[in-house]
Design a protein around this motif. Structure first.
Motif, PDB file in Angstrom:
ATOM      1  N   SER A  11     -12.214  11.519  -2.217  1.00 36.38           N
ATOM      2  CA  SER A  11     -12.572  10.964  -2.122  1.00 36.38           C
ATOM      3  C   SER A  11     -12.859  10.020  -3.181  1.00 36.38           C
ATOM      4  O   SER A  11     -13.184  10.731  -3.983  1.00 36.38           O
ATOM      5  N   GLY A  12     -12.762   8.489  -3.905  1.00 39.09           N
ATOM      6  CA  GLY A  12     -12.957   8.421  -5.083  1.00 39.09           C
ATOM      7  C   GLY A  12     -14.563   8.977  -4.927  1.00 39.09           C
ATOM      8  O   GLY A  12     -14.572   8.861  -6.899  1.00 39.09           O
ATOM      9  N   SER A  13     -15.317   9.988  -5.049  1.00 42.19           N
ATOM     10  CA  SER A  13     -16.556  10.132  -5.231  1.00 42.19           C
ATOM     11  C   SER A  13     -16.538  11.541  -5.847  1.00 42.19           C
ATOM     12  O   SER A  13     -17.690  12.072  -6.626  1.00 42.19           O
ATOM     13  N   THR A  14     -15.538  11.985  -4.917  1.00 42.84           N
ATOM     14  CA  THR A  14     -15.005  13.389  -5.205  1.00 42.84           C
ATOM     15  C   THR A  14     -14.595  13.923  -6.667  1.00 42.84           C
ATOM     16  O   THR A  14     -13.542  13.253  -6.682  1.00 42.84           O
ATOM     17  N   ASP A 152     -14.316   3.341 -10.626  1.00 44.48           N
ATOM     18  CA  ASP A 152     -15.407   4.210 -11.554  1.00 44.48           C
ATOM     19  C   ASP A 152     -15.239   5.935 -11.101  1.00 44.48           C
ATOM     20  O   ASP A 152     -15.492   6.167 -10.132  1.00 44.48           O
ATOM     21  N   SER A 153     -15.625   6.544 -12.833  1.00 44.60           N
ATOM     22  CA  SER A 153     -15.549   7.962 -12.371  1.00 44.60           C
ATOM     23  C   SER A 153     -16.860   8.571 -12.400  1.00 44.60           C
ATOM     24  O   SER A 153     -17.601   8.264 -13.355  1.00 44.60           O
ATOM     25  N   LEU A 155     -17.557  11.252 -13.040  1.00 46.56           N
ATOM     26  CA  LEU A 155     -17.512  12.582 -14.460  1.00 46.56           C
ATOM     27  C   LEU A 155     -17.734  11.612 -15.939  1.00 46.56           C
ATOM     28  O   LEU A 155     -17.423  10.506 -15.918  1.00 46.56           O
ATOM     29  N   ALA A 156     -18.563  12.224 -16.368  1.00 49.42           N
ATOM     30  CA  ALA A 156     -18.994  11.519 -17.819  1.00 49.42           C
ATOM     31  C   ALA A 156     -17.733  12.183 -18.735  1.00 49.42           C
ATOM     32  O   ALA A 156     -17.050  12.293 -18.375  1.00 49.42           O
ATOM     33  N   ARG A 157     -17.412  10.877 -19.728  1.00 46.51           N
ATOM     34  CA  ARG A 157     -16.303  10.556 -20.683  1.00 46.51           C
ATOM     35  C   ARG A 157     -14.814  10.800 -20.236  1.00 46.51           C
ATOM     36  O   ARG A 157     -13.922  11.820 -20.614  1.00 46.51           O
ATOM     37  N   HIS A 158     -14.011  10.462 -18.683  1.00 44.18           N
ATOM     38  CA  HIS A 158     -13.302  10.641 -17.704  1.00 44.18           C
ATOM     39  C   HIS A 158     -13.090   9.431 -17.327  1.00 44.18           C
ATOM     40  O   HIS A 158     -13.889   8.791 -17.238  1.00 44.18           O
ATOM     41  N   ARG A 159     -11.846   8.913 -16.953  1.00 40.34           N
ATOM     42  CA  ARG A 159     -11.203   7.998 -16.030  1.00 40.34           C
ATOM     43  C   ARG A 159     -10.588   8.916 -14.863  1.00 40.34           C
ATOM     44  O   ARG A 159     -10.358   9.832 -15.436  1.00 40.34           O
ATOM     45  N   LEU A 172      -7.151  11.056  -9.572  1.00 44.11           N
ATOM     46  CA  LEU A 172      -7.327  12.490  -9.946  1.00 44.11           C
ATOM     47  C   LEU A 172      -7.960  11.525 -11.819  1.00 44.11           C
ATOM     48  O   LEU A 172      -8.397  10.624 -11.844  1.00 44.11           O
ATOM     49  N   HIS A 173      -8.573  12.883 -12.574  1.00 41.38           N
ATOM     50  CA  HIS A 173      -9.349  12.532 -13.327  1.00 41.38           C
ATOM     51  C   HIS A 173      -8.067  12.670 -14.827  1.00 41.38           C
ATOM     52  O   HIS A 173      -8.128  13.753 -15.191  1.00 41.38           O
TER      53      HIS A 173
END
Length: 424
Positions: A11-14, A152-153, A155-159, A172-173
């Motif tokens: 999902s978009g939040s995982t 929106d990620s 995770l900090a400092r990720h796309r 994917l991040h």
């Protein structure tokens, strides 16, 4: 060995799989970038539209002109060694314009070079890239997968990148997202980066050509009102033909049988290599220029045609895009060498990338666009100006030296791998 990944649906939040660098686009530039990054010990993901066992559509029968700098870099990356067909050296460049007086000839030997570069068939290059990609131990390949959008990620400092395959959508991040997905870049659009485009109203027909006289290392650029008619010396005793026509006539030209098409191309080019004897079925490509208003965004960078698509006159498009990729890889590698935990998507690193690419990009785009516009302008007032330019190029060493540097691939800040494979 490179691995194909089928990540579980998320999902978009995982948080899904995380990479240092995630490249969207497995074509000429995207694949080359993945190979260049391998030496720096990074976790790299490559999103490809083509399934395993197939090549992207860009790897067709068109002919690629590799500048010396490109040959150096691809040799250092162990790609040139995997070509199956012989490449054709470009030892001389002959430039003229139909209807104008004069011509210009550049000779590599006069500038201390064996050749300005090599002509490679795109399909063979695609096979070589694929062979090299398959050897990379840490590359993760997502294929066939298409880019869906950004979100929106968590995770900090990720796309965070949403992609889709036959199993559904996944996320994917990456610390750095690279758009290498071509002129109609969906990543560029998702990033909200605007672009300026110009349609030259020319269509280019590309094919393999057999002529009365076999190639002798001379590349010909015959300029005309509706685009260039260029002959590139391949390594199989054929030329690679590029024939430009007014886009309004493209469908009619496409309908010509082989003898009629050969006669048309012969009329546009002339008889410098004797009679045109036979050719393959031509492919058609529109000639456009597209420039992204900026090449970076937070934790994202555009490379190759996604950043700039230029007119093929002068055959600089892939060479320019490869230098994008090599510069980015070089900056990331230097940062990681100084600090193994350096952030690939750091703002300062991306700003340094923009600055390093500025001169090469601006000058190459300006030369390509200027040459395309000037050569296509039918005004009789410009004929003497063009003829004087040809005279200066043919006779003045200072003018030749400037053009030769660009033809060899040395403009602005040159990536180390381009300088004799990084040894110079």
């Amino acid at each position: 060995m490179a691995t194909d990944s089928q990540p579980p649906a998320t999902s978009g939040s995982t948080p899904g799989p995380c990479h240092d660098v995630l490249i969207v686009g497995g074509g000429l530039v995207g694949a080359s970038l993945a190979i260049a990054l391998e030496r720096h010990g990074l976790d790299v993901g490559l999103i490809e539209a083509a399934p395993p066992g197939s090549l992207p559509a860009v790897f067709d029968e068109r002919n690629l002109s590799f500048a010396e700098a490109t040959v150096n870099a691809l040799t250092a990356l162990e790609v040139m060694q995997k070509l199956h067909a012989p490449s054709g050296p470009i030892r001389r460049i002959h430039v003229s314009r139909r209807g104008d007086f004069g011509r210009a000839t550049l000779d590599a030997a006069a500038h201390g070079r064996e050749a300005f570069g090599q002509v490679v068939v795109a399909r063979d290059f695609g096979d070589a890239l694929e062979a090299r990609l398959s050897e990379l131990p840490s590359l993760v390949r997502y294929r066939p997968v298409r880019f869906v959008g950004l979100e929106d990620s968590p995770l900090a400092r990720h796309r965070s990148v949403r992609v889709a395959d036959q199993g559904g959508e996944r996320v994917l991040h990456a610390r750095l997202l690279v758009a290498a997905d071509g002129t109609r870049s969906q990543v560029r659009e998702a990033l909200g980066i605007q672009s300026d485009s110009h349609d030259y109203r020319q269509t280019l027909f590309v094919t393999r050509l057999r002529t009365e006289r076999a190639p002798d290392g001379t590349a010909y650029e015959r300029l005309g009102e509706h685009g260039p008619t260029a002959l590139l010396p391949r390594g199989d005793r054929h030329f690679g033909l590029v024939h430009g026509v007014d886009s309004a006539e493209a469908d009619a030209v496409a309908a010509l049988d082989e003898p009629a098409f050969l006669a048309r191309a012969q009329d546009a080019f002339g008889w410098r290599v004797g009679r045109f004897l036979s050719c393959g079925r031509p492919s058609m490509y529109p000639a456009i220029r597209l420039l992204a208003e900026r090449s970076v965004a937070p934790r994202a960078v555009l490379v190759g045609n996604a950043a700039q698509t230029i007119h093929p006159v002068g055959a600089q498009g892939f060479n320019l895009g490869l230098r994008d990729a090599l510069t980015l890889a070089e900056l990331i590698g230097a940062a990681r060498a100084a600090d193994p935990h350096a952030d690939c998507g750091d703002r300062a690193l991306l700003e340094a990338y923009v600055e390093r690419r500025r001169v090469d990009r601006d000058e190459t785009v300006a030369l390509s666009d200027g040459l395309a516009r000037l050569s296509a302008n039918p005004s009789p007032l410009l004929g003497p100006v063009r003829s004087l330019g040809m005279f200066a190029l043919d006779r003045l060493p200072s003018v030749q030296a400037s053009l030769v540097g660009g033809a060899l691939g040395y403009r602005g800040h040159v990536p180390a791998l381009c300088r004799e494979g990084g040894r110079a």
